[in-house]
Design a protein around this motif. Structure first.
Motif, PDB file in Angstrom:
ATOM      1  N   SER A  35       0.842  -1.198   0.000  1.00 15.07           N
ATOM      2  CA  SER A  35       0.000   0.000   0.000  1.00 15.07           C
ATOM      3  C   SER A  35       0.876   1.246   0.000  1.00 15.07           C
ATOM      4  O   SER A  35       1.752   1.397   0.847  1.00 15.07           O
ATOM      5  CB  SER A  35      -0.899  -0.007   1.244  1.00 15.07           C
ATOM      6  OG  SER A  35      -1.668   1.180   1.306  1.00 15.07           O
ATOM      7  N   ASP A  44      -4.498   6.259   6.164  1.00 12.67           N
ATOM      8  CA  ASP A  44      -4.283   5.308   5.074  1.00 12.67           C
ATOM      9  C   ASP A  44      -3.639   4.024   5.570  1.00 12.67           C
ATOM     10  O   ASP A  44      -3.924   2.930   5.062  1.00 12.67           O
ATOM     11  CB  ASP A  44      -3.415   5.942   3.980  1.00 12.67           C
ATOM     12  CG  ASP A  44      -4.186   6.942   3.127  1.00 12.67           C
ATOM     13  OD1 ASP A  44      -5.423   7.014   3.281  1.00 12.67           O
ATOM     14  OD2 ASP A  44      -3.549   7.636   2.317  1.00 12.67           O
ATOM     15  N   SER A  55      -5.321   0.385   5.257  1.00 12.06           N
ATOM     16  CA  SER A  55      -4.594  -0.706   4.621  1.00 12.06           C
ATOM     17  C   SER A  55      -4.659  -1.975   5.475  1.00 12.06           C
ATOM     18  O   SER A  55      -4.906  -3.073   4.967  1.00 12.06           O
ATOM     19  CB  SER A  55      -3.133  -0.309   4.385  1.00 12.06           C
ATOM     20  OG  SER A  55      -3.052   0.836   3.548  1.00 12.06           O
ATOM     21  N   ARG A 102      -6.483   4.891  -1.292  1.00 13.03           N
ATOM     22  CA  ARG A 102      -7.422   5.918  -1.755  1.00 13.03           C
ATOM     23  C   ARG A 102      -6.858   6.526  -3.035  1.00 13.03           C
ATOM     24  O   ARG A 102      -5.645   6.548  -3.257  1.00 13.03           O
ATOM     25  CB  ARG A 102      -7.585   7.028  -0.703  1.00 13.03           C
ATOM     26  CG  ARG A 102      -6.282   7.740  -0.412  1.00 13.03           C
ATOM     27  CD  ARG A 102      -6.372   8.838   0.612  1.00 13.03           C
ATOM     28  NE  ARG A 102      -5.027   9.291   0.948  1.00 13.03           N
ATOM     29  CZ  ARG A 102      -4.340  10.191   0.260  1.00 13.03           C
ATOM     30  NH1 ARG A 102      -4.876  10.764  -0.810  1.00 13.03           N
ATOM     31  NH2 ARG A 102      -3.111  10.537   0.623  1.00 13.03           N
ATOM     32  N   GLN A 103      -7.741   6.999  -3.881  1.00 19.26           N
ATOM     33  CA  GLN A 103      -7.293   7.627  -5.112  1.00 19.26           C
ATOM     34  C   GLN A 103      -6.818   9.053  -4.842  1.00 19.26           C
ATOM     35  O   GLN A 103      -7.307   9.724  -3.928  1.00 19.26           O
ATOM     36  CB  GLN A 103      -8.409   7.643  -6.155  1.00 19.26           C
ATOM     37  CG  GLN A 103      -8.712   6.271  -6.745  1.00 19.26           C
ATOM     38  CD  GLN A 103      -7.551   5.698  -7.540  1.00 19.26           C
ATOM     39  OE1 GLN A 103      -6.617   6.412  -7.925  1.00 19.26           O
ATOM     40  NE2 GLN A 103      -7.580   4.398  -7.781  1.00 19.26           N
ATOM     41  N   SER A 113      -2.055   8.847  -8.048  1.00 21.70           N
ATOM     42  CA  SER A 113      -2.492   7.516  -8.473  1.00 21.70           C
ATOM     43  C   SER A 113      -3.268   7.582  -9.785  1.00 21.70           C
ATOM     44  O   SER A 113      -3.137   6.697 -10.638  1.00 21.70           O
ATOM     45  CB  SER A 113      -3.331   6.847  -7.382  1.00 21.70           C
ATOM     46  OG  SER A 113      -4.482   7.619  -7.085  1.00 21.70           O
ATOM     47  N   ASN A 115      -6.558   1.017  -7.086  1.00 23.47           N
ATOM     48  CA  ASN A 115      -6.968   0.970  -5.694  1.00 23.47           C
ATOM     49  C   ASN A 115      -6.787  -0.448  -5.166  1.00 23.47           C
ATOM     50  O   ASN A 115      -6.951  -1.418  -5.904  1.00 23.47           O
ATOM     51  CB  ASN A 115      -8.438   1.392  -5.594  1.00 23.47           C
ATOM     52  CG  ASN A 115      -8.871   1.633  -4.175  1.00 23.47           C
ATOM     53  OD1 ASN A 115      -9.137   0.701  -3.428  1.00 23.47           O
ATOM     54  ND2 ASN A 115      -8.954   2.894  -3.788  1.00 23.47           N
ATOM     55  N   LYS A 138      -8.664  -2.129  -3.316  1.00 23.64           N
ATOM     56  CA  LYS A 138      -9.902  -2.900  -3.463  1.00 23.64           C
ATOM     57  C   LYS A 138     -10.017  -3.504  -4.852  1.00 23.64           C
ATOM     58  O   LYS A 138     -10.559  -4.599  -5.019  1.00 23.64           O
ATOM     59  CB  LYS A 138     -11.102  -2.006  -3.150  1.00 23.64           C
ATOM     60  CG  LYS A 138     -11.252  -1.663  -1.681  1.00 23.64           C
ATOM     61  CD  LYS A 138     -12.502  -0.842  -1.427  1.00 23.64           C
ATOM     62  CE  LYS A 138     -12.681  -0.541   0.044  1.00 23.64           C
ATOM     63  NZ  LYS A 138     -13.895   0.280   0.315  1.00 23.64           N
ATOM     64  N   GLU A 139      -9.518  -2.774  -5.875  1.00 26.78           N
ATOM     65  CA  GLU A 139      -9.516  -3.321  -7.237  1.00 26.78           C
ATOM     66  C   GLU A 139      -8.645  -4.569  -7.313  1.00 26.78           C
ATOM     67  O   GLU A 139      -9.016  -5.568  -7.944  1.00 26.78           O
ATOM     68  CB  GLU A 139      -8.994  -2.285  -8.232  1.00 26.78           C
ATOM     69  CG  GLU A 139      -9.908  -1.131  -8.509  1.00 26.78           C
ATOM     70  CD  GLU A 139      -9.307  -0.202  -9.548  1.00 26.78           C
ATOM     71  OE1 GLU A 139      -9.659  -0.332 -10.737  1.00 26.78           O
ATOM     72  OE2 GLU A 139      -8.473   0.641  -9.177  1.00 26.78           O
TER      73      GLU A 139
END
Length: 264
Positions: free
Chosen positions: A22, A34, A38, A231-232, A236, A243, A245-246
């Motif tokens: 991360s 963040d 993570s 986070r975007q 990024s 991300n 999560k992606e």
């Protein structure tokens, strides 16, 4: 420990796994938030970008160590990689190398690993020496985000980085086409099969779908780490960094790549 695994801090990195790092940076509050996010997502590794944090662009690292101490206290399970990326390597640091060396020296006790650029001729050996003295993992990286280099050039960079005897060599590259990704996967697979050490990290930046694909497929080819953001941000979005999560939700894409690479 077998040739198919290595340790970074408390984290055991296994060949073929999606070992997500991360990327954390920004203000003290953002960094801590963040990092916590993570950990909640199940991520065990983070890269602290000091060059993007708290007025350090010009070499003011006065608040960095205090934030690292807090980060260690709040997220003790998170293995930390620290770097201060040069502007010429598409980072934000524009200060002197003397100041950067001093900052690394102050940061290293609170890190599990350091990332130093292949082109950092003035300080790389000293930074690597400081890390080795304190039992830290060493990553030597090169960032070429304008054009995809030839396979021969990839090999030259990897060989030059290998001469510094790091634990990992990282190549971050600009990809424009699926052929660029295919070439990077072939290089990664060949490098890893021929050289058990150092471990190799490869990925693409740029076009978001291609960048995401590289961060799923390259670990299948042998890349030891892959990178995402909790986070975007402008950074990024500019570099196409996916991300976390992606990455975690791309199981179907990972299965497709795994099957395709097995057939190949």
């Amino acid at each position: 420990m077998s040739a198919n695994q290595m340790k970074l801090g408390r984290c055991l990195l296994r060949h073929g796994n999606l070992n997500i790092v991360s990327l954390i940076f920004g203000t003290r509050r953002t960094i801590l938030a963040d990092a916590r996010k993570s950990v909640m997502l199940g991520v065990r590794l983070a890269e602290f970008r000091a060059d993007l944090s708290m007025n350090s662009t010009q070499g003011d690292f006065s608040k960095i160590v205090g934030t690292l101490k807090e980060l260690r206290k709040e997220c003790p399970s998170l293995a930390l990689i620290g770097t201060i990326r040069q502007f010429v390597q598409y980072g934000s640091y524009r200060g002197t190398e003397a100041d950067r060396l001093d900052a690394f020296e102050k940061m290293i006790p609170f890190l599990d690993a350091i990332d130093i650029e292949l082109v950092a001729d003035q300080i790389q050996k000293r930074v690597i020496g400081l890390a080795r003295e304190q039992g830290k993992t060493v990553i030597v990286s090169h960032h070429a985000i304008f054009d995809m280099p030839s396979t021969k050039q990839l090999g030259r960079w990897a060989a030059a980085a290998g001469k510094l005897e790091p634990d990992l060599v990282k190549l971050s590259l600009k990809g424009r086409t699926t052929q660029d990704l295919e070439r990077l996967l072939a290089f990664t697979r060949q490098f890893v099969s021929e050289r058990p050490t150092p471990a190799l990290v490869t990925l693409l930046v740029g076009e978001p779908k291609l960048a995401l694909a590289s961060r799923i497929a390259c670990p299948l080819a042998g890349s030891a780490l892959t990178y995402g953001v909790p986070r975007q941000s402008f950074l990024s979005r500019t570099l196409g960094i996916p991300n976390i999560k992606e990455l975690l939700s791309a199981k179907e894409l990972r299965h497709e790549f795994s099957r395709a690479m097995a057939i190949a």
